[in-house]
Each structure stands twice: as C-alpha cells, then as structure tokens.
Design an enzyme around this catalytic site. Structure first.
Site, PDB file in Angstrom:
ATOM      1  N   GLN A 206     -12.566  -2.729   4.876  1.00 60.26           N
ATOM      2  CA  GLN A 206     -11.842  -1.471   5.031  1.00 60.26           C
ATOM      3  C   GLN A 206     -12.841  -0.324   5.223  1.00 60.26           C
ATOM      4  OE1 GLN A 206      -9.007  -1.076   1.807  1.00 60.26           O
ATOM      5  NE2 GLN A 206      -8.543  -3.256   1.855  1.00 60.26           N
ATOM      6  N   TYR A 211     -16.264   1.547  -0.150  1.00 58.93           N
ATOM      7  CA  TYR A 211     -15.808   2.878  -0.555  1.00 58.93           C
ATOM      8  C   TYR A 211     -16.986   3.671  -1.131  1.00 58.93           C
ATOM      9  CZ  TYR A 211     -11.118   1.687   0.669  1.00 58.93           C
ATOM     10  OH  TYR A 211     -10.005   1.351   1.409  1.00 58.93           O
ATOM     11  N   ARG A 218     -18.172   5.294  -9.875  1.00 62.64           N
ATOM     12  CA  ARG A 218     -18.740   3.999 -10.299  1.00 62.64           C
ATOM     13  C   ARG A 218     -19.815   4.236 -11.357  1.00 62.64           C
ATOM     14  NH1 ARG A 218     -17.745   2.624  -4.882  1.00 62.64           N
ATOM     15  NH2 ARG A 218     -19.743   3.372  -4.086  1.00 62.64           N
ATOM     16  N   ALA A 285      -0.420  -4.612  -7.353  1.00 61.21           N
ATOM     17  CA  ALA A 285      -0.794  -3.920  -8.591  1.00 61.21           C
ATOM     18  C   ALA A 285       0.400  -3.214  -9.235  1.00 61.21           C
ATOM     19  CB  ALA A 285      -1.906  -2.914  -8.304  1.00 61.21           C
ATOM     20  N   ASP A 302      -6.896   3.003  -8.432  1.00 63.23           N
ATOM     21  CA  ASP A 302      -7.432   3.577  -7.188  1.00 63.23           C
ATOM     22  C   ASP A 302      -6.633   3.083  -5.985  1.00 63.23           C
ATOM     23  OD1 ASP A 302      -9.087   4.898  -5.396  1.00 63.23           O
ATOM     24  OD2 ASP A 302     -10.660   3.374  -5.456  1.00 63.23           O
ATOM     25  N   CYS A 342      -5.918   9.248  -3.043  1.00 63.94           N
ATOM     26  CA  CYS A 342      -6.521   9.619  -1.761  1.00 63.94           C
ATOM     27  C   CYS A 342      -5.408   9.941  -0.764  1.00 63.94           C
ATOM     28  CB  CYS A 342      -7.467   8.545  -1.247  1.00 63.94           C
ATOM     29  SG  CYS A 342      -6.712   6.957  -1.070  1.00 63.94           S
TER      30      CYS A 342
HETATM   31  N1  SAH Z   1     -11.277   0.738  -5.856  1.00 62.87           N
HETATM   32  C1  SAH Z   1     -11.796   0.264  -4.601  1.00 62.87           C
HETATM   33  C2  SAH Z   1     -11.126   0.893  -3.410  1.00 62.87           C
HETATM   34  C3  SAH Z   1      -9.641   0.776  -3.404  1.00 62.87           C
HETATM   35  S1  SAH Z   1      -8.909   1.065  -1.859  1.00 62.87           S
HETATM   36  C4  SAH Z   1     -13.300   0.502  -4.544  1.00 62.87           C
HETATM   37  O1  SAH Z   1     -13.765   1.350  -5.258  1.00 62.87           O
HETATM   38  O2  SAH Z   1     -13.961  -0.146  -3.749  1.00 62.87           O
HETATM   39  C5  SAH Z   1      -7.294   0.475  -2.162  1.00 62.87           C
HETATM   40  C6  SAH Z   1      -7.197  -1.046  -2.284  1.00 62.87           C
HETATM   41  O3  SAH Z   1      -5.885  -1.352  -2.687  1.00 62.87           O
HETATM   42  C7  SAH Z   1      -7.449  -1.788  -1.007  1.00 62.87           C
HETATM   43  O4  SAH Z   1      -8.415  -2.770  -1.250  1.00 62.87           O
HETATM   44  C8  SAH Z   1      -6.109  -2.454  -0.676  1.00 62.87           C
HETATM   45  O5  SAH Z   1      -6.271  -3.754  -0.116  1.00 62.87           O
HETATM   46  C9  SAH Z   1      -5.489  -2.560  -2.017  1.00 62.87           C
HETATM   47  N2  SAH Z   1      -4.037  -2.562  -2.080  1.00 62.87           N
HETATM   48  C10 SAH Z   1      -3.158  -1.952  -1.249  1.00 62.87           C
HETATM   49  N3  SAH Z   1      -1.905  -2.109  -1.708  1.00 62.87           N
HETATM   50  C11 SAH Z   1      -1.995  -2.824  -2.852  1.00 62.87           C
HETATM   51  C12 SAH Z   1      -1.040  -3.280  -3.797  1.00 62.87           C
HETATM   52  N4  SAH Z   1       0.247  -3.012  -3.654  1.00 62.87           N
HETATM   53  N5  SAH Z   1      -1.495  -3.972  -4.862  1.00 62.87           N
HETATM   54  C13 SAH Z   1      -2.810  -4.237  -5.028  1.00 62.87           C
HETATM   55  N6  SAH Z   1      -3.745  -3.810  -4.168  1.00 62.87           N
HETATM   56  C14 SAH Z   1      -3.348  -3.127  -3.091  1.00 62.87           C
END
Ligand code: SAH
Length: 397
Positions: A206, A211, A218, A285, A302, A342
């Site tokens: 992505q 990210y 972090r 999630a 996130d 975001c």
């Molecule tokens: N926390 C991560 C970035 C998160 S971006 C980091 O710091 O690298 C958001 C993420 O949520 C993406 O990886 C996406 O695949 C995931 N995502 C999107 N919808 C979701 C859902 N309903 N349940 C779980 N994950 C999901």
C-alpha cells in the site's frame, strides 16, 4: 519558456482570485472563466493564472480533465520553466538530509507534494531505492525531468515509479509503473528505522510500500510497550507490532484484513530480536473487537480512510467511534490507546468528539495525553491546509 512556447492564460471568474491571492495552490475548474490563446493548453502545460481584471497571479500546470484545473507552483510575475522543478526537488531532498526531527532511518519521504512546492509529486526513499508517485497531469508529463532531478539530488542507485491509478484516472493521463533509473529494484527491500527493521514491498504494498507517516508514533509505541499486552488493529505489515516487540511488549495481538500484508507482518515481527507471544488474525478489525474477549494495556487503532468525500463524515465518524468503543471495553485499567484517523473529513476536532462519545458509551473515562500526527518529512504547508491527513490521539483509560 524552456520549450519556447508562449504561456497560455487561464483567466479566473470575477472574485475567484481570492484563493490564489492567499497562495492556495489549487485553481478549481469552477473558478475558470476562460482559457486564452489557441484554445485548450496541452495536458500538464505551464499556464499563467490571471485574475478577471487581467492581473498575473501565478503560474502552474494545467490539468484539463481534473477538478483541480491548475496547480500553481509560483505566485508572482516571472515565467517559470521546468528548471524550477529540478531546484525544488533538490531543496526538498536537502531539507531532509540530517534533519534531527526525522532522525535515524533509511526510509524517508523526500517530497511531500504541495508542502514542498511540488503539487502532484510524492517521493519516498527506501534504502537504495527512490520511489516516485505522480498525482497530477503536470507531474505525469514531466516524469523524465523529475527522475533525473531525483537521481541527481539523491545519488540513489535506483529509481522506480509506482503507479497511482486513481490519480491517473482523475487527471486523464496514462497509468505508468516501472523502473526510472538503475537496476529494477527487487519488489521487496529491507529498511532500517532506528533499530527496527522492516521488509517493504515497493511494488505491491500500500502507498509506496510502507506507512512512513507513522514513524513518530512507532517510536512512541516502542517507548510505551514495555510489559504491556498490545493489540495492533489494522496492522498492515506490522509497523506498530515490531515497535512494540522492540519495546518489550508482554504479548502481541495483530489484526489485519489483507492476507498479503499480514504475511509480511509475520515476517517483520519474527525478525525482531525478542518476540513476545504473538497471535495473528486475518480478520475484519471492526468485527474482531466486538467478538474478542482479550484484555490489553496498549491498543493501536489505525484504520484506512473511512470517508472519501466530505458528505461521508458522519458515517466515518460512526465507524471510528464503533471500533474505539469496543476497544475501550477491552482496555485494562490504565491502558493506553492510540486512535488515528486518516479520513480527510474526520479532522482532529471530530476525532476528539468521537473519542468522547466512545468513552461515554463504554462508560470508561479517558484522558487525552498527547496529540499525534505525521512526522517532519511529511510537512504541511500553511497555504494548503488540505495537506493535513493523519491525526491521532494518545488516550489513557
Ligand atoms: N498501522 C499500519 C497502517 C494501517 S493502514 C502501519 O502503521 O503500517 C490500514 C490497514 O487496514 C491496511 O493495511 C488495510 O489492509 C487494513 N484494513 C482495511 N480494512 C480493514 C478491516 N475492516 N479490518 C482489518 N484491517 C483492515
């Protein structure tokens, strides 16, 4: 002009010069009265932005298909050319070099679009590889100039362009992806951020693979994780989980809906020197937090952007609240929660309201300990408040 052609004038409607006079870089299609001289300028061409009264406001790149019809790069009366882009690229790279606010890492955002005076251009460096993403017609028609400027400014062994299909559609330009210079990079590279190591998939991942915008948070998670049971929701490739492992977390629960991202999260967590007891869930999630019966002392939430358009703000806010509400129910006394948005339409103020509503419904009083956001390599120009996208709160339950 460098290419010898005269600049074409884009004349604004009466009263629609306000935003350009405040140095906002976007001229929206609805603000344009007419285009003078020879009809429609070429896609991405330099144009002069002129008020209804005929005053020169600035110069920018023309996007005939886009709602953002012109992206202004210079406010003033001197006609620019592509040398301006080369200079700005070099300045943006130089600003990051040795910046103590960014700190020790070989993965950095080198160009952050409007904030670096280069609307439509995003550039990230991952070790030896520079990854460029073009988001405007103006930048898309200058890929060679930009690539050579980046090569010169970074001396990186290789450059790669990551396609932005959605932007290409909006801007009416062809989707393009591939090597820019040097050897084609391996799809996966290793980066080192502080002492943390990550594998990054530059081709399929992505964004441009990682990210980078969560670096400061972090660091915070690494500092706070000691002895805590950590829940990482929307974990992607385990950015926060790895930080928590380094920080001495007691356990890790990693939740992510993308199988590919979760596979990389497993690799990344496994490579941390001390790996606590870890459970990975390829799951939604939102559903996970409702069904889970665990107890946690540090929770990271996130989610991806939950609202694309302004009208979706309420729906997005409900989704943010929902996941936070259930997360709070899983929070042990004294737990810390990092809640991010975001989504453009869920701004810092709305995020606080969301946290308040979740705290009320969960019957868990919550303190705001700190406001969180993007790190120093993701600056925002005051002229362009739309550049703010990542907001977060560190909460104590
Ligand atoms: N926390 C991560 C970035 C998160 S971006 C980091 O710091 O690298 C958001 C993420 O949520 C993406 O990886 C996406 O695949 C995931 N995502 C999107 N919808 C979701 C859902 N309903 N349940 C779980 N994950 C999901």
């Amino acid at each position: 002009m460098a290419d010898g052609r005269p600049v074409i004038d884009v004349v604004l409607l009466p009263g629609r010069d306000r935003s350009a006079r405040r140095r906002h870089p976007w001229v929206l299609s609805g603000a344009v009265a007419r285009v003078l001289d020879g009809g429609e300028p070429a896609t991405g061409a330099w144009v002069r932005v002129v008020s209804a009264e005929g005053e020169t406001l600035g110069f920018g790149h023309y996007s005939p298909a886009s709602q953002i019809r012109v992206r202004i790069l210079v406010f003033g009366k001197d006609t620019p050319d592509d040398a301006l882009l080369v200079e700005r690229v070099s300045q943006a790279v130089a600003r990051r070099a040795g910046d103590p606010l960014i700190g020790e890492t070989d993965a950095v955002r080198l160009v952050n679009s409007e904030a670096d005076g280069l609307p439509g251009l995003v550039v990230d460096r991952y070790g030896d590889v520079v990854v460029m993403k073009l988001g405007s017609a103006g930048m898309s028609t200058r890929r060679e100039v930009l690539a050579s400027a980046l090569r010169e400014a970074t001396s990186a062994p290789s450059g790669f362009e990551r396609a932005d299909a959605a932007a290409a559609r909006r801007e009416g330009v062809a989707v393009h992806q591939g090597p820019l210079w040097g050897a084609a990079p391996e799809p996966r590279v290793s980066i080192r951020e502080r002492r943390r190591r990550y594998r990054v998939d530059l081709v399929h991942g992505q964004k441009t693979g990682f990210y980078l915008d969560q670096r400061d948070s972090r660091d915070l998670v690494e500092t706070l994780a000691t002895g805590r049971r950590v829940l990482d929701l929307f974990a992607y490739t385990g950015g926060f989980s790895v930080a928590a492992a380094w920080g001495g977390a007691a356990s890790l629960t990693v939740v992510e809906s993308s199988a590919e991202a979760l596979a990389l999260a497993r690799e990344n967590v496994a490579a941390a020197p001390q790996t606590p007891e870890t459970a990975f869930f390829e799951a939604d999630a939102f559903r996970f937090v409702r069904q889970d019966a665990g107890h946690y002392d540090l929770i990271v939430i996130d989610p991806p952007p939950l609202a694309r358009r302004a009208g979706d703000a309420q729906r997005a806010a409900r989704a943010h609240k929902d996941v936070l509400l259930f997360a709070l129910r899983r929070a042990a006394p004294g737990a810390l929660v990092l809640a991010f948005s975001c989504s453009h339409s869920v701004d810092a103020k709305l995020l606080r309201q969301v946290a308040f509503a979740a705290s009320l419904d969960a019957a868990r009083p919550v303190q705001v300990v700190r406001e969180l956001g993007a790190p120093a390599d993701h600056p925002v120009s005051l002229d362009h408040p739309e550049g703010v996208y990542l907001k977060g709160l560190l909460l104590r339950v």
